[in-house]
Design an enzyme around this catalytic site. Structure first.
Site, PDB file in Angstrom:
ATOM      1  N   TRP A 125     157.110 -63.843 -48.021  1.00  0.00           N
ATOM      2  CA  TRP A 125     157.789 -62.674 -48.595  1.00  0.00           C
ATOM      3  C   TRP A 125     157.972 -61.592 -47.533  1.00  0.00           C
ATOM      4  CZ3 TRP A 125     155.399 -57.756 -50.275  1.00  0.00           C
ATOM      5  CH2 TRP A 125     154.053 -57.640 -49.925  1.00  0.00           C
ATOM      6  N   ASP A 126     157.343 -61.774 -46.380  1.00  0.00           N
ATOM      7  CA  ASP A 126     157.535 -60.889 -45.241  1.00  0.00           C
ATOM      8  C   ASP A 126     159.022 -60.657 -44.964  1.00  0.00           C
ATOM      9  OD1 ASP A 126     154.977 -61.987 -45.219  1.00  0.00           O
ATOM     10  OD2 ASP A 126     154.812 -61.980 -43.047  1.00  0.00           O
ATOM     11  N   GLU A 181     145.255 -59.092 -50.435  1.00  0.00           N
ATOM     12  CA  GLU A 181     144.656 -60.418 -50.653  1.00  0.00           C
ATOM     13  C   GLU A 181     143.129 -60.369 -50.644  1.00  0.00           C
ATOM     14  OE1 GLU A 181     146.700 -62.484 -47.549  1.00  0.00           O
ATOM     15  OE2 GLU A 181     148.218 -63.282 -48.908  1.00  0.00           O
ATOM     16  N   LYS A 237     143.061 -54.875 -47.970  1.00  0.00           N
ATOM     17  CA  LYS A 237     143.527 -55.515 -46.741  1.00  0.00           C
ATOM     18  C   LYS A 237     144.870 -54.947 -46.308  1.00  0.00           C
ATOM     19  CE  LYS A 237     144.820 -60.152 -45.061  1.00  0.00           C
ATOM     20  NZ  LYS A 237     145.277 -61.460 -45.551  1.00  0.00           N
ATOM     21  N   GLN A 238     145.741 -54.775 -47.263  1.00  0.00           N
ATOM     22  CA  GLN A 238     147.058 -54.234 -46.920  1.00  0.00           C
ATOM     23  C   GLN A 238     147.584 -53.468 -48.116  1.00  0.00           C
ATOM     24  OE1 GLN A 238     149.292 -58.180 -46.682  1.00  0.00           O
ATOM     25  NE2 GLN A 238     151.027 -56.840 -47.049  1.00  0.00           N
TER      26      GLN A 238
END
Lengths: 768, 768
Positions: free
Chosen positions: B359-360, B490, B602-603
């Site tokens: 999905w990046d 994640e 994480k993000q």
């Protein structure tokens, strides 16, 4: 939907007719064992069809390097595997130059296999027509000796039917074996020496990495028409193989017999340099006694086991066969003689599940062994965990816990974790609670408190420390919560506040505190020793108390039930009854994510807690919870129906209880899960025993008193079981309408029957 | 803590000094590519030290059989792997009988490597003393042609320094290559034919299973002191190898040069029987032009790329080098010419992450390509997903969805899922929303609506159907919930009601409905065609609306923020600042379960939603959420800092914004994660671009108008970037205190600067 080729019989498992598609299933079902070793029912002679060869030695494993798709921090480096061991049962048979191979015969008739549960042997017979036209009848019998547990014996007979035959028996040892289950195609065994002397052969081998030294050995005797003969063998020995070939001309109608004795000596019991001489000693005993005497000893030894552990069921042959099969296989797997051993979920019948010990032992197996063996056996099972305490502390350290917190592994062979699904390995931490519960349960049943000051207290402290550190304070809830766990119901992963886990965590801390106080008061030497070792402060104990007293439990006011975990009520609550049959079992039909977000329960979870801590809840509460959770339970774990059966019986739902019982008792015989070829479900067999004794029989210990509330399924005429309670043997025989109690021993025993005190006297039938 | 051997330079990546421990890192950093192929910066000559060989062809992959520890229902059978392709760059060099090998030389001096970003070539020079005492200086240059994208060229020069030398060049092709990453040690390539004609060699090979046919080829020219010479080669061809050996006596001080041309022709572009003749054609063009003309073409082609996509930073060489490196590598990876290709997270620089598309692409890469290329490039990226729609529907069906619901895979090469962690593969479903969002984003930026009626609508409908089916109604909450997901963060798995996922699900359904209405009204032919195909009923649309309008969002009244997921507030909310440095990065220091139950992010997760749907929230709301979540964010994903940088800039927290920017822009050059040897983080490089353009530059599209809110880090003097907006090129040059705008094209453009309307005119500097 299930297989039904096993012929109903009260005392035997019987298969008739040769079908090469059933070979692997039957190899599992007809497995034999003696606690020290076990084997699948592989044929002695060569078989070129599909087969799963398996011979296992208790406690011998290999730490296979973990292989996963995606590594997660904390995974154990090794995954202990049950090892297929060098084989000693093989006998190549050459008849008029053709190798006997049932897969390749022109015709196989009259094939019959029997696992005689009463006497503990496996037999096989068949008539075969070889490609070369020779017709033979074959008759074999095999057992693993209970008395001499390094030994097995085979009696193999061939009679040529249509012509004289030159028959060659080639008994052999083979260490060139492989595992079905291996991660990296590593070699597991290193053959050290292949040797022979006189009529005996030996293969010394050791496992790679773990360095278990074993010697497998054999010796044979030959007979024509039961008369011992001497045949000069042709000897062959190479890198992984040793054989003697005994060729003999056999007249039509005569019987050529070989008695083969073999087995293993292992360095768990002997010096590794003495393995051959110990093997020679074992063979000497075997050949001196001979096959028939050994077989008589075997019958006697099994009759002693049955004397104590048999359950009879009248009026239902399949139920009778099922329960005896379960009791038989439990005894094949573990006899309780050695606290270094434990009960693998597949016993000696397959390789699946790798390691040997799960929480199954504490949650399901200990009650069976407590009630049908001497109390040392259950104590040995407790000591197994005591001996692994240091490893459990190391395991917890690897996951970031400290200060002596102990997390027992999900799966183990030697105390180290050897499972590697993060949602299980790291999160199915309730297992730690079952280990504490087993200590409580042992004391409750045996009244032997000595184990706790001597050993159990340290285990309880390590476990309490883990729970204390694992719980976190939620300012939002103003309570202690346990986040990110997998409960007994493995169809939920990484949930918050699994009720069962929180409950057993709270109980474990409280129980540890109670016992610290009791040991301090009553066993001051032990107390000093333990406290010196564990360095437990008053502050830390206060913290345990604080966490235990303020544990959060998810609860639904609307349904008046504890919730399996936070958020359970967000699910689409469609009951199993409304789930199309075509979608079941969901573990085969649905993707994993769909299972996880469904309300379906793989195995008793909240109800497991109600089973363990029955006295903490009223019957009305149990009923509410049973009625709420049972409709969502798919029982896709072999460990589930037994708990529901017990709970249903307690609630007087005998039809349901009986249905659950059936599901558990013939799980393997009828191959409900279509996987029996991989091995048997040994640990759930203890649950089957509980279904009868605790479910139908209603056996409990209430304030130290043995208590029964017997019920009987309407399908049965009667059933009976025995309980070894604190040195006295009580036989319970429940019929429609009344129950008889008999007592062995020399003094009266006060028991409870349906809540009322009854005194039973030795050698006198008491009927209620 | 980070490496710092890369020499700061505005236009080049430079390494000086030979260090065999840096080889694999430099092989990644100095990677080159041209969108159709790419390669790690492996040496042409033999190297016996530690190296990671990699040459990759766009779109060529192998479906390796999935290998996992524990199979979960629904796992894909295959896991597509980026394939190391047959190598064409190799040139063995033998000097006075000794093979040149930098790992084995007596001495290596003056070693320098340069990746010239401006002109698109890689060079290397060094002096070496061989074991036989010969001293040489070597000079090489290599590039992959942008114009002729099947071709690469190498210029390799050797000058003997201390004595005359007999030098043998052996350019070769090699298809006997392996993958670093493989599950089963399968063979990936099947060599079909090794052939040669005149000065040219060819290896035809095909991938196993996927049957991609390729031809790798080469031809060489030789020179002494720049004068072309003819040397009769010694030809060798065996099963996987073809070489020509050109031996030449070279006087001390003279230079022996080889120009090697090579590359791949592939059956994606040609008939598989024409690969050799196409290769011959490519070689003909190359040899006719010669190395220097090709190099000039290359400089020109790169200058065109930079003309449009360059970002300049004044006053900060490292920042300048960092951003250009990111833009360079993005252009190495994907140039947008072919809608069958996409942007792999490691581009052509390594094998990790297997498949090519995450999905990046939609969440991070499309904005870069939209603004720096023609709009067809972004449209090609959208079409890639349109072309995979059927596979996405199949993928959803495998997981139990129906009726045309589409779930795009987490990782893919050909539209099929090829990832296999259940918590990602099955649960990280928010990816589906990003694919819908990219369609919206493309239309918002380009104003090209045609894509939606032609192709996008079907994708939007498939995605809306998925969300509709994936949401379930909670009677407890009286809202629709989405259970069991993994959000962008994640470090949480299998959570309920991840706010970002619920929000993008709601938005996807609403956006699909809006577009159905619009297409119905304005593109009736397309509407009829699509509706005929997808068979969407009014009832189904009503249901989408019902679900979208009643979606549940976890919210904290106390903190006035949306919660990342249900139960977030139960965590121990200790900020990253209070986490000991020794415990970070937590993905290396903590076990997985500990990470999961921690509050650490994480993000960007909730903040990712605030980034996508900025206009739905006030600045105050953004600030509350930023202040709440940023302290828990560990940015252990390369995709995280850019979003936080943009948000921080928007909130005027320029110091934080700059800090996040630094972290993203030199992630690989400074090897923050100590893993650059595995390859570069290509997709996060687009996030770096966003940090400047959308973060510092504040670029947005507001109601169709291009808008800027320029800010500048105090560490910089100025920075500039260009935007290709609907056919016009706007150059933004931000300095301390003011910003200049320039416009290419022929008509005025109304833009917003800090919320105020500004008209900029072609070829006129507008300063604000």
């Amino acid at each position: 939907m299930n297989q039904d080729y096993i012929i109903p019989n009260e005392w035997s498992i019987i298969e008739e007719g040769f079908n090469n598609e059933r070979i692997k299933s039957s190899e599992s079902l007809f497995s034999i064992g003696n606690g020290a070793m076990g084997q699948r029912a592989n044929f002695e002679e060569h078989y070129s069809g599909d087969t799963f060869q398996g011979s296992y030695i208790a406690g011998v494993y290999y730490p296979d390097k973990t292989r996963v798709g995606w590594w997660k921090n904390g995974y154990p480096e090794y995954f202990a595997k049950v090892l297929n061991a060098p084989s000693w049962i093989g006998i190549n048979v050459i008849i008029n130059g053709e190798q006997l191979d049932l897969y390749a015969c022109k015709k196989v008739e009259n094939f019959r296999r029997e696992l005689n549960m009463k006497e503990g042997w496996l037999s096989r017979r068949f008539n075969a027509t070889l490609q070369n036209g020779t017709e033979i009848s074959v008759n074999t019998k095999r057992f693993l000796s209970l008395d001499l547990d390094e030994l097995g014996a085979i009696n193999y007979n061939i009679k040529p039917l249509n012509k004289d035959a030159e028959i060659l028996y080639q008994p052999y040892l083979d260490s060139g074996i492989t595992n079905e289950d291996s991660n990296w195609d590593d070699k597991f065994w290193d053959t050290l020496k292949v040797s022979h002397q006189n009529n005996q052969a030996f293969i010394n081998a050791k496992t790679m990495k773990t360095d278990f030294y074993i010697c497998t050995f054999m010796e044979s005797q030959l007979f024509i028409d039961r008369k011992c003969i001497l045949v000069e063998p042709n000897i062959k020995a190479d890198a992984n193989f040793a054989s003697f070939s005994y060729k003999q001309a056999v007249e039509k109608g005569s019987t050529y017999t070989i008695h083969k004795f073999g087995g293993y000596t292992v360095d768990r019991n002997h010096d590794k340099d003495e393995l051959i001489s110990e093997a020679t000693g074992a063979l000497k005993k075997a050949t001196q006694k001979g096959f028939n005497t050994l077989l008589n000893d075997q019958k006697k030894a099994w009759s002693e086991i049955w004397e104590m552990s048999d359950i009879t069921i009248e009026g239902d042959v399949k139920a009778q066969q099922g329960i005896r099969f379960n009791i038989l296989q439990l005894n094949h797997t573990y006899l309780g003689k050695d606290s270094r051993l434990n009960i693998g979920p597949k016993g000696f019948t397959g390789e699946k599940y790798g390691g040997s010990t799960y929480w199954d032992t504490e949650a399901y197996c200990i009650p069976f062994y407590m009630a049908t063996k001497d109390q040392e056996v259950a104590r040995n099972l407790l000591e197994y965990r005591y001996n692994h305490l240091e490893k459990a502390i190391e395991n917890a350290e690897k996951l970031g816990f400290k200060n002596g917190a102990a997390l027992y592994p999900m799966v183990t062979m030697n105390g180290e974790e050897c499972h590697n699904e993060w949602e299980i390995t790291f999160e199915e931490i309730h297992r730690n609670g079952a280990i504490a519960f087993a200590i409580f349960n042992y004391h409750r049943f045996t009244n032997d408190y000595s184990y706790i000051p001597e050993k159990g207290l340290e285990v309880l402290i390590g476990i309490a420390r883990f729970w204390h550190q694992r719980a976190t304070f939620s300012t939002d809830k103003n309570k202690y919560v346990i986040l990110g766990v997998t409960g007994p119901n493995e169809y939920e992963n990484n949930v918050n506040n699994n009720w069962y886990t929180n409950y057993i965590a709270q109980w474990s801390m409280t129980y540890a505190l109670e016992n610290i106080i009791k040991v301090k008061a009553e066993f001051s030497t032990d107390y000093t020793r333990v406290m010196h070792k564990v360095k437990l402060s008053e502050v830390e104990m206060k913290e345990w108390e604080e966490v235990a007293n303020n544990m959060y439990f998810p609860y639904s006011e609307k349904h008046e039930v504890y919730l399996q975990q936070d958020g359970f009520l967000d699910k689409e609550l469609i009951t199993v009854l409304d789930l199309p049959k075509s979608e079941r079992p969901i573990n085969q039909k649905w993707s994993w994510d769909r299972i996880l977000r469904s309300p379906y329960i793989k195995q008793a979870d909240v109800l497991q807690g109600f089973y363990f801590f029955e006295d903490h809840f009223t019957k009305e509460e149990l009923e509410k919870h049973f009625n709420f959770y049972e409709p969502f339970t798919v029982h896709e774990s072999s460990l589930s129906p037994c708990v529901h059966s017990i709970q249903a019986a307690k609630l007087g739902k005998m039809d349901q209880a009986y249905e659950f019982y059936l599901r558990t008792s013939r799980l393997d015989l009828d191959d409900y899960n279509k996987e029996v070829e991989e091995g048997l479900h040994i640990t759930s067999m203890a649950g089957t025993w509980m279904s009868i004794v605790e479910g139908f029989g209603g056996m409990r210990i209430k304030d130290g008193t043995l208590s029964f509330e017997p019920q009987i399924p309407q399908q049965w005429e009667a059933y009976s079981f025995k309980i070894n309670f604190r040195g006295q043997i009580i036989k319970v025989n429940a019929c429609q309408g009344h129950t008889h109690f008999e007592l062995e021993g020399d003094q009266d025993l006060d028991i409870l029957v349906n809540g009322k005190a009854v005194t039973i006297s030795p050698n006198k039938l008491t009927t209620v």
